[in-house]
Design an enzyme around this catalytic site. Structure first.
Site, PDB file in Angstrom:
ATOM      1  N   TYR A   4      -5.757   9.689   1.744  1.00 14.24           N
ATOM      2  CA  TYR A   4      -5.221   8.422   2.248  1.00 14.24           C
ATOM      3  C   TYR A   4      -6.224   7.734   2.736  1.00 14.24           C
ATOM      4  O   TYR A   4      -6.493   6.516   2.345  1.00 14.24           O
ATOM      5  CB  TYR A   4      -4.227   8.435   3.078  1.00 14.24           C
ATOM      6  CG  TYR A   4      -3.650   7.205   3.797  1.00 14.24           C
ATOM      7  CD1 TYR A   4      -3.307   6.070   3.209  1.00 14.24           C
ATOM      8  CD2 TYR A   4      -3.945   7.128   5.171  1.00 14.24           C
ATOM      9  CE1 TYR A   4      -2.911   5.071   3.699  1.00 14.24           C
ATOM     10  CE2 TYR A   4      -3.457   5.923   5.762  1.00 14.24           C
ATOM     11  CZ  TYR A   4      -3.125   4.902   5.171  1.00 14.24           C
ATOM     12  OH  TYR A   4      -2.944   3.621   5.778  1.00 14.24           O
TER      13      TYR A   4
ATOM     14  N   LYS B  67      -7.833   4.036   1.043  1.00 12.90           N
ATOM     15  CA  LYS B  67      -8.041   2.866   1.779  1.00 12.90           C
ATOM     16  C   LYS B  67      -9.468   2.479   2.169  1.00 12.90           C
ATOM     17  O   LYS B  67      -9.848   1.444   1.949  1.00 12.90           O
ATOM     18  CB  LYS B  67      -7.202   2.872   3.122  1.00 12.90           C
ATOM     19  CG  LYS B  67      -5.898   3.221   3.030  1.00 12.90           C
ATOM     20  CD  LYS B  67      -5.073   1.775   2.312  1.00 12.90           C
ATOM     21  CE  LYS B  67      -4.893   0.806   3.219  1.00 12.90           C
ATOM     22  NZ  LYS B  67      -4.121  -0.417   2.566  1.00 12.90           N
TER      23      LYS B  67
ATOM     24  N   ALA C 145       0.889  -1.098   0.041  1.00  8.08           N
ATOM     25  CA  ALA C 145       0.137  -0.106   0.024  1.00  8.08           C
ATOM     26  C   ALA C 145       0.862   1.295   0.000  1.00  8.08           C
ATOM     27  O   ALA C 145       2.056   1.292   0.297  1.00  8.08           O
ATOM     28  CB  ALA C 145      -0.606  -0.061   1.199  1.00  8.08           C
TER      29      ALA C 145
END
Length: 295
Positions: free
Chosen positions: A132, A136, A68
């Site tokens: 971010y 996710k 990631a």
């Protein structure tokens, strides 16, 4: 049980690879991209054909997706690159795993929450405050909508590092040793969590799956110590016998990219199954910082 780990050269992936490889009931394969080598397969997760070939060759029962883009500032600076890894590659991986009867474990973050009403249970409504967190969360949705997969949310991570700046937590050792006046955040509440402990937790989960227990949906794990960055620096200073008088506290949020206030994760879904960690925070910190402390 055959396990494939993406991002096995990263901060979390290394510890997961090491922990699972030490257990003879698992046959473990790791992949990496820029840091492939040392028994890791080089794999570009944006190359769908390469991913298919890798999965066909390894034929895993479980894929643990550690790869990631995990730095909020880098996500904000390069959103397309972050979205490709955190969402598009994840979605393809989930779909292909589903087609091949492989379960995917997606590593996510506490940053899917806005931090205003902690602690957060796994089924609480997410509301990320930065790119971010949004990437996710989109990755979570891609995984859960494309097969019998599951998500493990984690907070601020540290562990064995190749260099101190690999984690924002271990980087505080240099901040302490430089003895230069510096102001650290004393607003956002965080829960430092050891990647070695996460690896042990994942091993416990996989052993339960191996015994026939079904895992699905969202799970969460976290360390138990609540602290700001300023408070954590003082914890490290005490553990390493260093002076912290040069540190000052910033009690108002002051970030280039927005951060949530307190995203404490409720981990009872796992602890109720008997899954547990093993060490206090200070002991974990000292063990991982010791290689960087001169005798």
């Amino acid at each position: 049980m055959r396990i494939l780990i993406t991002g096995a050269s990263g901060l979390l992936g290394r510890s997961v690879f090491k922990q699972l490889s030490s257990n003879p009931v698992f046959s473990v394969t790791g992949t990496a991209f820029s840091r492939a080598g040392e028994n890791l397969i080089r794999l570009d997760l944006s190359d769908c054909e390469a991913v298919k070939t890798c999965l066909q060759q390894v034929n895993p029962d479980i894929v643990i997706h550690c790869a990631a883009e995990r730095w909020p500032d880098r996500c904000a600076d390069s959103p397309d690159t972050a979205w490709q890894l955190n969402v598009r590659s994840t979605e393809f991986l989930a779909k292909y795993c589903n087609e091949n009867d492989t379960q995917l474990v997606y590593i996510s973050t506490d940053y899917v929450f806005d931090g205003s009403t902690p602690p957060y249970k796994a089924d609480d409504n997410p509301n990320p405050v930065n790119f971010y967190g949004r990437s996710k969360l989109a990755g979570e949705e891609a995984v859960l909508n494309n097969g019998n997969h599951w998500v493990l949310r984690l907070p601020w991570l540290f562990g064995p590092v190749a260099y101190l700046e690999e984690s924002g937590i271990t980087a505080l050792l240099d901040t302490l040793r430089e003895q230069k006046p510096v102001t650290l955040d004393h607003w956002a509440i965080r829960f430092p969590t050891s990647v070695e402990e996460v690896a042990e937790v994942l091993e416990q989960c996989l052993l339960r799956i191996r015994s026939g227990i079904n895992f699905e949906g969202i799970y969460q794990w976290s360390g138990d110590t609540a602290c700001t960055r300023y408070e954590l620096a003082h914890i490290i200073a005490k553990a390493c016998n260093l002076n912290a008088e040069h540190l000052s506290a910033e009690s108002e949020p002051n970030f280039t990219v927005p951060r949530p206030y307190n995203c404490q994760l409720d981990k009872s879904k796992l602890t109720d199954m008997g899954i547990s960690g093993s060490e206090p925070l200070e002991q974990q910190l000292l063990r991982n910082l010791k290689p960087f402390i001169a005798d």
